[in-house]
Design a protein around this motif. Structure first.
Motif, PDB file in Angstrom:
ATOM      1  N   UNK A 156      -1.541  -5.239   8.426  1.00 44.46           N
ATOM      2  CA  UNK A 156      -0.143  -4.823   8.304  1.00 44.46           C
ATOM      3  C   UNK A 156       0.462  -4.389   9.637  1.00 44.46           C
ATOM      4  N   UNK A 157      -0.370  -4.249  10.671  1.00 42.28           N
ATOM      5  CA  UNK A 157       0.139  -3.853  11.979  1.00 42.28           C
ATOM      6  C   UNK A 157       0.251  -2.357  12.181  1.00 42.28           C
ATOM      7  N   UNK A 158      -0.465  -1.564  11.375  1.00 42.42           N
ATOM      8  CA  UNK A 158      -0.447  -0.103  11.521  1.00 42.42           C
ATOM      9  C   UNK A 158      -1.432   0.266  12.630  1.00 42.42           C
ATOM     10  N   UNK A 159      -0.957   0.835  13.750  1.00 41.31           N
ATOM     11  CA  UNK A 159      -1.818   0.949  14.935  1.00 41.31           C
ATOM     12  C   UNK A 159      -2.925   1.986  14.832  1.00 41.31           C
ATOM     13  N   UNK A 160      -2.735   3.023  13.991  1.00 45.98           N
ATOM     14  CA  UNK A 160      -3.726   4.092  13.868  1.00 45.98           C
ATOM     15  C   UNK A 160      -3.957   4.355  12.384  1.00 45.98           C
ATOM     16  N   UNK A 161      -5.214   4.407  11.991  1.00 47.64           N
ATOM     17  CA  UNK A 161      -5.565   4.729  10.603  1.00 47.64           C
ATOM     18  C   UNK A 161      -6.604   5.835  10.622  1.00 47.64           C
ATOM     19  N   UNK A 162      -6.270   6.979  10.006  1.00 46.23           N
ATOM     20  CA  UNK A 162      -7.174   8.118   9.942  1.00 46.23           C
ATOM     21  C   UNK A 162      -7.624   8.348   8.507  1.00 46.23           C
ATOM     22  N   UNK A 163      -8.933   8.536   8.317  1.00 48.33           N
ATOM     23  CA  UNK A 163      -9.530   8.760   7.005  1.00 48.33           C
ATOM     24  C   UNK A 163     -10.154  10.159   6.984  1.00 48.33           C
ATOM     25  N   UNK A 164      -9.814  10.933   5.955  1.00 39.84           N
ATOM     26  CA  UNK A 164     -10.408  12.249   5.734  1.00 39.84           C
ATOM     27  C   UNK A 164     -11.149  12.198   4.401  1.00 39.84           C
TER      28      UNK A 164
ATOM     29  N   UNK B  80      -2.524   7.851   7.143  1.00 39.87           N
ATOM     30  CA  UNK B  80      -3.628   8.771   6.867  1.00 39.87           C
ATOM     31  C   UNK B  80      -3.973   8.672   5.392  1.00 39.87           C
ATOM     32  N   UNK B  81      -5.265   8.592   5.098  1.00 37.67           N
ATOM     33  CA  UNK B  81      -5.731   8.582   3.716  1.00 37.67           C
ATOM     34  C   UNK B  81      -6.743   9.699   3.500  1.00 37.67           C
ATOM     35  N   UNK B  82      -6.622  10.354   2.342  1.00 40.90           N
ATOM     36  CA  UNK B  82      -7.626  11.306   1.886  1.00 40.90           C
ATOM     37  C   UNK B  82      -8.444  10.591   0.831  1.00 40.90           C
TER      38      UNK B  82
ATOM     39  N   UNK C 188       0.833  -1.184   0.000  1.00 39.61           N
ATOM     40  CA  UNK C 188       0.000   0.000   0.000  1.00 39.61           C
ATOM     41  C   UNK C 188       0.877   1.248   0.000  1.00 39.61           C
ATOM     42  N   UNK C 189       0.266   2.387  -0.362  1.00 36.98           N
ATOM     43  CA  UNK C 189       0.981   3.662  -0.321  1.00 36.98           C
ATOM     44  C   UNK C 189       0.088   4.701   0.342  1.00 36.98           C
ATOM     45  N   UNK C 190       0.190   4.859   1.668  1.00 35.72           N
ATOM     46  CA  UNK C 190      -0.636   5.857   2.351  1.00 35.72           C
ATOM     47  C   UNK C 190      -0.373   7.261   1.823  1.00 35.72           C
TER      48      UNK C 190
END
Length: 205
Positions: A138-146, A116-118, A89-91
């Motif tokens: 993938x073990x990414x602890x925080x995912x923010x969506x805008x 973070x994803x827009x 993936x490419x955040x």
């Protein structure tokens, strides 16, 4: 969006490596963004709009004002990759220690503090569904969506095991104008751009 299906686990397989080689070559020759999930290749066919990129810029600047100097909000390449899981993936924005970027090839997603994803106008399900599934894997602890379509978003945290694999246990929704906490840092969402409504754009033309 274009998906090349493969419902078997791809990690470490010839198929995964072939898809990765294709994605890396296509990035330089075809429009849009290519990523790899366990189901195959996902292609967001439209290049990011100015408002998409402006959102990423403003989030990066606001985070870097409040984070320690050694933590950065990086936009752009390289990808994050877990080959055994068959995911690349490419955040839009990676919150990561600067020293963890000192690596050859893809970044280990387990070193990210947050992704973070827009949301893309052309493929919102990739951010709201696919990455909500893939990022805990993938073990990414925080995912923010805008989401500039609606002026809303959410922050996902607390990875926990489920019969379908790791998932985020906590979702906190927000609307533009509210403060939002990503990891240990709180920033404003005031002034983040919205996509122009297509009917309004047609009327204004």
């Amino acid at each position: 969006m274009a998906v090349v299906p493969d419902h078997a686990k791809q990690g470490g397989s010839h198929l995964y490596r072939a898809m990765r080689d294709f994605v890396q070559s296509a990035d330089d020759t075809l429009p849009g963004k290519f990523e790899i999930t366990r189901e195959g290749i996902v292609h967001d066919m439209m290049s990011p709009s100015g408002r998409h990129e402006l959102t990423a810029l403003r989030l990066r600047k606001r985070l870097e004002r409040v984070m320690p100097e050694e933590i950065v909000a990086h936009t752009g390449e390289p990808d994050v990759e877990n080959e055994p899981e068959g995911v690349m993936r490419r955040p839009d924005v990676m919150v990561i220690a600067e020293e963890d970027m000192d690596t050859e090839g893809s970044i280990d997603p387990r070193t990210l503090v947050a992704a973070i994803e827009i949301v893309s106008r052309s493929n919102p399900g990739n951010d709201w569904v696919g990455k909500v599934r893939d990022y805990p894997l993938l073990g990414i602890p925080v995912y923010a969506v805008f989401d500039p379509r609606t002026g809303e978003g959410a922050v996902f945290t607390d990875i926990h095991p489920t019969p379908d694999g790791p998932r985020y246990a906590t979702r906190k929704d927000f609307v533009y104008g509210e403060d939002v906490t990503i990891g240990d840092w709180t920033i404003s969402t005031d002034g983040l751009p919205r996509y122009q409504d297509e009917s309004t754009a047609a009327a204004d033309a």
